[in-house]
Design a protein around this motif. Structure first.
Motif, PDB file in Angstrom:
ATOM      1  N   VAL A  45       0.856  -1.180   0.000  1.00  0.00           N
ATOM      2  CA  VAL A  45       0.000   0.000   0.000  1.00  0.00           C
ATOM      3  C   VAL A  45       0.894   1.232   0.000  1.00  0.00           C
ATOM      4  O   VAL A  45       1.759   1.373   0.865  1.00  0.00           O
ATOM      5  N   VAL A  46       0.704   2.115  -0.986  1.00  0.00           N
ATOM      6  CA  VAL A  46       1.504   3.336  -1.082  1.00  0.00           C
ATOM      7  C   VAL A  46       0.583   4.527  -1.308  1.00  0.00           C
ATOM      8  O   VAL A  46      -0.549   4.381  -1.769  1.00  0.00           O
ATOM      9  N   ASP A  47       1.074   5.709  -1.006  1.00  0.00           N
ATOM     10  CA  ASP A  47       0.326   6.929  -1.273  1.00  0.00           C
ATOM     11  C   ASP A  47       0.182   7.122  -2.782  1.00  0.00           C
ATOM     12  O   ASP A  47       1.118   6.856  -3.551  1.00  0.00           O
ATOM     13  N   ALA A  48      -0.955   7.615  -3.209  1.00  0.00           N
ATOM     14  CA  ALA A  48      -1.197   7.828  -4.638  1.00  0.00           C
ATOM     15  C   ALA A  48      -0.162   8.774  -5.238  1.00  0.00           C
ATOM     16  O   ALA A  48       0.229   8.628  -6.403  1.00  0.00           O
ATOM     17  N   GLY A  49       0.317   9.739  -4.434  1.00  0.00           N
ATOM     18  CA  GLY A  49       1.286  10.700  -4.935  1.00  0.00           C
ATOM     19  C   GLY A  49       2.669  10.142  -5.151  1.00  0.00           C
ATOM     20  O   GLY A  49       3.539  10.833  -5.700  1.00  0.00           O
ATOM     21  N   ALA A  50       2.903   8.906  -4.733  1.00  0.00           N
ATOM     22  CA  ALA A  50       4.207   8.267  -4.916  1.00  0.00           C
ATOM     23  C   ALA A  50       4.251   7.410  -6.175  1.00  0.00           C
ATOM     24  O   ALA A  50       5.303   6.860  -6.514  1.00  0.00           O
ATOM     25  N   VAL A  51       3.130   7.317  -6.895  1.00  0.00           N
ATOM     26  CA  VAL A  51       2.967   6.347  -7.977  1.00  0.00           C
ATOM     27  C   VAL A  51       3.132   6.995  -9.350  1.00  0.00           C
ATOM     28  O   VAL A  51       2.768   8.158  -9.548  1.00  0.00           O
ATOM     29  N   ALA A  52       3.685   6.224 -10.276  1.00  0.00           N
ATOM     30  CA  ALA A  52       3.771   6.642 -11.679  1.00  0.00           C
ATOM     31  C   ALA A  52       3.432   5.452 -12.563  1.00  0.00           C
ATOM     32  O   ALA A  52       3.582   4.291 -12.156  1.00  0.00           O
ATOM     33  N   VAL A  53       2.980   5.735 -13.772  1.00  0.00           N
ATOM     34  CA  VAL A  53       2.731   4.668 -14.742  1.00  0.00           C
ATOM     35  C   VAL A  53       4.041   3.967 -15.057  1.00  0.00           C
ATOM     36  O   VAL A  53       5.088   4.610 -15.208  1.00  0.00           O
ATOM     37  N   ALA A  54       4.015   2.657 -15.149  1.00  0.00           N
ATOM     38  CA  ALA A  54       5.225   1.895 -15.444  1.00  0.00           C
ATOM     39  C   ALA A  54       5.721   2.193 -16.858  1.00  0.00           C
ATOM     40  O   ALA A  54       4.936   2.561 -17.736  1.00  0.00           O
ATOM     41  N   PRO A  55       7.013   2.057 -17.088  1.00  0.00           N
ATOM     42  CA  PRO A  55       7.534   2.242 -18.451  1.00  0.00           C
ATOM     43  C   PRO A  55       6.802   1.351 -19.446  1.00  0.00           C
ATOM     44  O   PRO A  55       6.452   0.207 -19.138  1.00  0.00           O
ATOM     45  N   ARG A  56       6.594   1.869 -20.649  1.00  0.00           N
ATOM     46  CA  ARG A  56       5.855   1.109 -21.666  1.00  0.00           C
ATOM     47  C   ARG A  56       6.544  -0.208 -21.993  1.00  0.00           C
ATOM     48  O   ARG A  56       5.887  -1.195 -22.318  1.00  0.00           O
ATOM     49  N   ALA A  57       7.864  -0.209 -21.938  1.00  0.00           N
ATOM     50  CA  ALA A  57       8.616  -1.403 -22.319  1.00  0.00           C
ATOM     51  C   ALA A  57       8.571  -2.497 -21.266  1.00  0.00           C
ATOM     52  O   ALA A  57       9.090  -3.584 -21.474  1.00  0.00           O
ATOM     53  N   THR A  58       7.956  -2.220 -20.113  1.00  0.00           N
ATOM     54  CA  THR A  58       7.938  -3.199 -19.023  1.00  0.00           C
ATOM     55  C   THR A  58       6.506  -3.605 -18.725  1.00  0.00           C
ATOM     56  O   THR A  58       5.887  -3.108 -17.791  1.00  0.00           O
ATOM     57  N   ALA A  59       5.968  -4.484 -19.522  1.00  0.00           N
ATOM     58  CA  ALA A  59       4.625  -5.010 -19.289  1.00  0.00           C
ATOM     59  C   ALA A  59       4.648  -5.879 -18.042  1.00  0.00           C
ATOM     60  O   ALA A  59       5.691  -6.085 -17.412  1.00  0.00           O
ATOM     61  N   ALA A  60       3.484  -6.403 -17.671  1.00  0.00           N
ATOM     62  CA  ALA A  60       3.375  -7.173 -16.439  1.00  0.00           C
ATOM     63  C   ALA A  60       4.410  -8.295 -16.368  1.00  0.00           C
ATOM     64  O   ALA A  60       4.961  -8.590 -15.309  1.00  0.00           O
ATOM     65  N   ALA A  61       4.718  -8.912 -17.509  1.00  0.00           N
ATOM     66  CA  ALA A  61       5.672 -10.015 -17.526  1.00  0.00           C
ATOM     67  C   ALA A  61       7.090  -9.544 -17.248  1.00  0.00           C
ATOM     68  O   ALA A  61       7.979 -10.335 -16.944  1.00  0.00           O
ATOM     69  N   HIS A  62       7.322  -8.219 -17.359  1.00  0.00           N
ATOM     70  CA  HIS A  62       8.664  -7.684 -17.152  1.00  0.00           C
ATOM     71  C   HIS A  62       8.677  -6.646 -16.040  1.00  0.00           C
ATOM     72  O   HIS A  62       9.489  -5.722 -16.056  1.00  0.00           O
ATOM     73  N   ALA A  63       7.800  -6.805 -15.067  1.00  0.00           N
ATOM     74  CA  ALA A  63       7.736  -5.848 -13.977  1.00  0.00           C
ATOM     75  C   ALA A  63       9.036  -5.806 -13.189  1.00  0.00           C
ATOM     76  O   ALA A  63       9.339  -4.798 -12.553  1.00  0.00           O
ATOM     77  N   ALA A  64       9.825  -6.874 -13.250  1.00  0.00           N
ATOM     78  CA  ALA A  64      11.104  -6.886 -12.540  1.00  0.00           C
ATOM     79  C   ALA A  64      11.994  -5.744 -13.011  1.00  0.00           C
ATOM     80  O   ALA A  64      12.694  -5.118 -12.220  1.00  0.00           O
ATOM     81  N   HIS A  65      11.979  -5.451 -14.300  1.00  0.00           N
ATOM     82  CA  HIS A  65      12.783  -4.347 -14.811  1.00  0.00           C
ATOM     83  C   HIS A  65      12.257  -3.007 -14.299  1.00  0.00           C
ATOM     84  O   HIS A  65      13.042  -2.134 -13.894  1.00  0.00           O
ATOM     85  N   ALA A  66      10.960  -2.840 -14.292  1.00  0.00           N
ATOM     86  CA  ALA A  66      10.381  -1.584 -13.805  1.00  0.00           C
ATOM     87  C   ALA A  66      10.720  -1.353 -12.347  1.00  0.00           C
ATOM     88  O   ALA A  66      10.913  -0.209 -11.912  1.00  0.00           O
ATOM     89  N   ALA A  67      10.836  -2.433 -11.576  1.00  0.00           N
ATOM     90  CA  ALA A  67      11.104  -2.313 -10.147  1.00  0.00           C
ATOM     91  C   ALA A  67      12.507  -1.802  -9.855  1.00  0.00           C
ATOM     92  O   ALA A  67      12.802  -1.428  -8.719  1.00  0.00           O
ATOM     93  N   THR A  68      13.374  -1.752 -10.852  1.00  0.00           N
ATOM     94  CA  THR A  68      14.733  -1.263 -10.619  1.00  0.00           C
ATOM     95  C   THR A  68      14.812   0.261 -10.628  1.00  0.00           C
ATOM     96  O   THR A  68      15.853   0.821 -10.291  1.00  0.00           O
ATOM     97  N   LEU A  69      13.733   0.946 -11.003  1.00  0.00           N
ATOM     98  CA  LEU A  69      13.806   2.392 -11.217  1.00  0.00           C
ATOM     99  C   LEU A  69      13.553   3.272  -9.992  1.00  0.00           C
ATOM    100  O   LEU A  69      14.306   4.235  -9.778  1.00  0.00           O
ATOM    101  N   PRO A  70      12.521   3.041  -9.169  1.00  0.00           N
ATOM    102  CA  PRO A  70      12.121   4.076  -8.208  1.00  0.00           C
ATOM    103  C   PRO A  70      13.203   4.538  -7.239  1.00  0.00           C
ATOM    104  O   PRO A  70      13.552   5.726  -7.221  1.00  0.00           O
ATOM    105  N   LEU A  71      13.742   3.655  -6.421  1.00  0.00           N
ATOM    106  CA  LEU A  71      14.685   4.078  -5.390  1.00  0.00           C
ATOM    107  C   LEU A  71      15.972   4.642  -5.985  1.00  0.00           C
ATOM    108  O   LEU A  71      16.384   5.755  -5.666  1.00  0.00           O
ATOM    109  N   ASN A  72      16.602   3.875  -6.847  1.00  0.00           N
ATOM    110  CA  ASN A  72      17.900   4.305  -7.358  1.00  0.00           C
ATOM    111  C   ASN A  72      17.790   5.438  -8.363  1.00  0.00           C
ATOM    112  O   ASN A  72      18.635   6.338  -8.395  1.00  0.00           O
ATOM    113  N   GLY A  73      16.741   5.430  -9.175  1.00  0.00           N
ATOM    114  CA  GLY A  73      16.545   6.520 -10.123  1.00  0.00           C
ATOM    115  C   GLY A  73      16.274   7.840  -9.412  1.00  0.00           C
ATOM    116  O   GLY A  73      16.853   8.877  -9.745  1.00  0.00           O
TER     117      GLY A  73
END
Length: 272
Positions: free
Chosen positions: A64-92
Motif C-alpha cells: 500500500v503506497v500513497d497515490a502521490g508516490a505512484v507513476a505509470v510503469a515504463p511502456r517497455a515493461t509489461a506485467a511479464a517484465h515488472a522486474a525491470h520496472a522495479a529497478t527504477l524508483p529508489l535508485n533513479g
C-alpha cells in the motif's frame, strides 16, 4: 563499500528494537484504490514506498503506497517484465535528487563513484543527459558499460582523476554513489560540490566545497519524468538477477557479497 539495503537490514538507519520492513521499490498492477485517486484497478505502475523505519516494506505480495508516490510503469515493461520496472524508483530518484543537490550547469565536470552500480549507473546517464562531462570511477572490467551509459572518462583509481587533489584542481563536483567520503571529496576543486547518498552523512566540508547528502523522497511526478526517460531510451533498466520472494535471504546474501551490476529483484509468486 556497505550497501544501502544491507545497512538498512542491519539497522544502521535507526529502528533499534522495532520491526524493520525491508524494501522500497515496487512495480506491479493496481489491485485496489482509495476513494479519491486517479489510479484504477489494473493500471501497471511503479512507486517508491518511502521510509527507513516502517513495519512493512516492499518485500511482499501486496504493498500500500500513497497515490502521490505512484507513476505509470515504463511502456517497455509489461506485467511479464515488472522486474525491470522495479529497478527504477529508489535508485533513479536517488540519482536524480542527488544531481539536484549539486545544481550543476551544462558543461560542468562531474565525478561519479561506483559508476557501474545501481545508483551510479543512473547518475551517469542522467548527468550525461543534462550535458555534464562525466568521469566514472569503476573497475577496468566495467569500462564498456560506463562508457555506454555516457561517461566521457573512466578511472579505476582516484589517483587517476583529471586535475588531481590540488587546490583549484579536480572536478567541479562528485556524486559519491560508492560512499567513499573524504577520499572522493579530495578530488573536488575549491568551491565545488559533493553529494552523498547516505542521509545525514558525509565528509566535513573543506576549501569552500558544498557538502550535502540526499535523503530520497517519494515523488510520483518526478518518477514519471524518469519513466519518460526510460521510454525515450535515455535511462537503462538493469536486472542482475531475480529471486522468489521466499528467497529474499539469498538475495540479501548475494548483494552483501558485492560485484552486482544492476538490481536484484524479488518476484512474488516465482518458484525458487
Amino acid at each position: 563499500m556497505r550497501l544501502g539495503p544491507v545497512l538498512h537490514r542491519e539497522g544502521a538507519f535507526g529502528g533499534a528494537g522495532k520491526r524493520l520492513g525491508l524494501g522500497w521499490d515496487v512495480a506491479g498492477t493496481v489491485d485496489a484504490t482509495g476513494v479519491a485517486t486517479a489510479w484504477g484497478v489494473g493500471d501497471e505502475v511503479v512507486a517508491l514506498d518511502h521510509g527507513m523505519v516502517k513495519p512493512l516494506g516492499t518485500h511482499a505480495e501486496y504493498v500500500v503506497v500513497d497515490a502521490g508516490a505512484v507513476a505509470v510503469a515504463p511502456r517497455a515493461t509489461a506485467a511479464a517484465h515488472a522486474a525491470h520496472a522495479a529497478t527504477l524508483p529508489l535508485n533513479g530518484l536517488t540519482a536524480a535528487q542527488a544531481l539536484d543537490l549539486l545544481d550543476l550547469a551544462p558543461g560542468a565536470s562531474l565525478l561519479v563513484t561506483g559508476a557501474a552500480g545501481a545508483v551510479g549507473g543512473y547518475a551517469v546517464q542522467l548527468a550525461a543527459h543534462r550535458g555534464l562531462a562525466v568521469t566514472a570511477l569503476a573497475r577496468a572490467g566495467d569500462a564498456e558499460l560506463v562508457r555506454s551509459l555516457g561517461a566521457r572518462h573512466l578511472v579505476t583509481d582516484l589517483a587517476e582523476v583529471p586535475g588531481g587533489a590540488v587546490s583549484g584542481g579536480g572536478v567541479d563536483a562528485v556524486l559519491d554513489a560508492a560512499v567513499l567520503g573524504e577520499p572522493a571529496l579530495a578530488w573536488v576543486r575549491d568551491g565545488g560540490a559533493y553529494a552523498g547518498v547516505v542521509p545525514q552523512s558525509g565528509p566535513d566540508p573543506v576549501r569552500g566545497i558544498r557538502v550535502a547528502a540526499v535523503e530520497v523522497a517519494a515523488d510520483g511526478a518526478r518518477l514519471a519524468e524518469l519513466v519518460r526517460l526510460v521510454d525515450e531510451g535515455v535511462l537503462t533498466l538493469r536486472v542482475a538477477e531475480t529471486y522468489a520472494l521466499d528467497d529474499a535471504a539469498k538475495a540479501h546474501a548475494r548483494l552483501a557479497a558485492g560485484g552486482v551490476r544492476g538490481r536484484l529483484v524479488l518476484v512474488p509468486g516465482a518458484g525458487s
